[in-house]
Design a protein around this motif. Structure first.
Motif: not given
Ligand code: NAP
Length: 298
Positions: A58-76
């Protein structure tokens, strides 16, 4: 001319890896992160940097895209000292493309708004093949302005963008779309099981469906090989369809709505999951349906 955003892509699973690869091949500056490092191996050859933590990415970019499994993964990947949120500041953007519940998505949108971070709720319809060929359908919950800003980026991965409204409308629409998918999957598996029980060649089912324009469905064509071979390599893992079915039932229950067929679909999926088939394709429910039939399910 505006400078293209630097993209950080988190989650290089069945869908995320080909989506990130398309962005890199389209010329975007892409940095990737995956919990299991081995999945990042192909990316340096595409010119992508590999981050050691979500925060470093996140420190290297302007825009983060997330494509993880589920809520737990998103939290992690979002929370804690090494999470994306710890590095976010005003002017950054977050685009979630995983299938997450609308409530969770709405809370994430609010949190981003407070932090001055643009948030786009962009789950996708379409499986691995569509991710590879850039033919996903994006179900967008975003402002018109954000959608225009990120349209060129999103179109690198998608054939169409359906603008559902502000967040979490994309996630809400995604549940409706996957409700149909879950029922198509069950219809196909039950029809194949009934064909087998009656001693019919499974190929006849696909031939008959294919000749009827009303039933000649792309999902059936995509899953034909799985059904005929009784092998279920994951394109859409069953555990994700189970998670989505539970989101649908929760959203319906909150509004006093019954979804009796979706409830039955959830039971079938749960049975397969409990049989140890969660990582196989959702078509694996056919194995449970046919296990008591005389012909061996290979
Ligand atoms: P997948 O192959 O199971 O990949 C899941 C990704 O999430 C992997 O990168 C995995 O990392 C990461 N992850 C899981 N748990 C984690 C944790 N606790 N911490 C950090 N990272 C974690 O899933 P997928 O099929 O690509 O699907 C991704 C999302 O898109 C899901 O929400 C799914 O419902 C949705 N979706 C899937 C399809 C499809 O056809 N497959 C279609 C449309 C939408 P590791 O590699 O370390 O496990």
């Amino acid at each position: 001319m505006s400078v293209p955003p630097r993209i950080g892509f988190i989650g290089l699973g069945i869908m995320g890896a080909p989506m990130a690869a398309r962005l890199a091949k389209a010329g975007y500056e892409v940095c990737v992160y995956n919990r299991t490092r081995v999945s990042t191996a192909q990316f340096p050859d595409m010119g992508c940097e590999v981050a050691s933590t979500p925060r470093a990415l996140a420190k290297m970019v302007d825009t983060v895209i997330t494509m993880v499994a589920d809520v737990n993964a998103m939290g992690a990947v979002m929370e804690g000292p090494e999470g994306v949120a710890s590095a976010f500041s005003g002017g950054n953007s977050l685009i979630n493309m995983a299938t997450l519940p609308p409530d969770y998505t709405e809370a994430l949108a609010r949190r981003c708004f407070t932090a001055g971070v643009r948030f786009l709720d962009c789950p996708v319809s379409g499986s691995r093949q569509a991710a590879e060929s850039g033919e996903l359908v994006i179900l967008a919950g975003a402002s018109q302005e954000d959608l225009e800003k990120f349209g060129p980026l999103l179109r690198t991965m998608a054939r169409e963008i359906v603008h559902a409204g502000p967040p979490p409308a994309g996630s809400a629409l995604k549940l409706c779309v996957n409700l149909v998918l879950g029922q198509l999957n069950t219809a196909l598996a039950e029809a194949a099981a009934l064909a087998q029980a009656q001693g019919l060649d499974g190929g006849l089912l696909f031939e008959a469906l294919g000749h009827n324009p009303a039933l000649n469905c792309g999902f059936f064509r995509l899953k034909k090989e799985n059904v005929l071979s009784r092998r279920y390599p994951a394109a859409f893992p069953l555990r994700h369809m189970l998670k989505d079915s539970r989101f649908m039932l929760e959203e319906a229950a909150k509004r006093g709505l019954e979804l009796p067929v979706t409830a039955a679909v959830e039971k079938l999926l749960a049975k397969s999951y409990n049989s140890g088939y969660g990582d196989e394709d959702l078509t694996v429910i056919l194995r449970n349906l046919t296990e008591k039939l005389p012909r061996e399910d290979k």
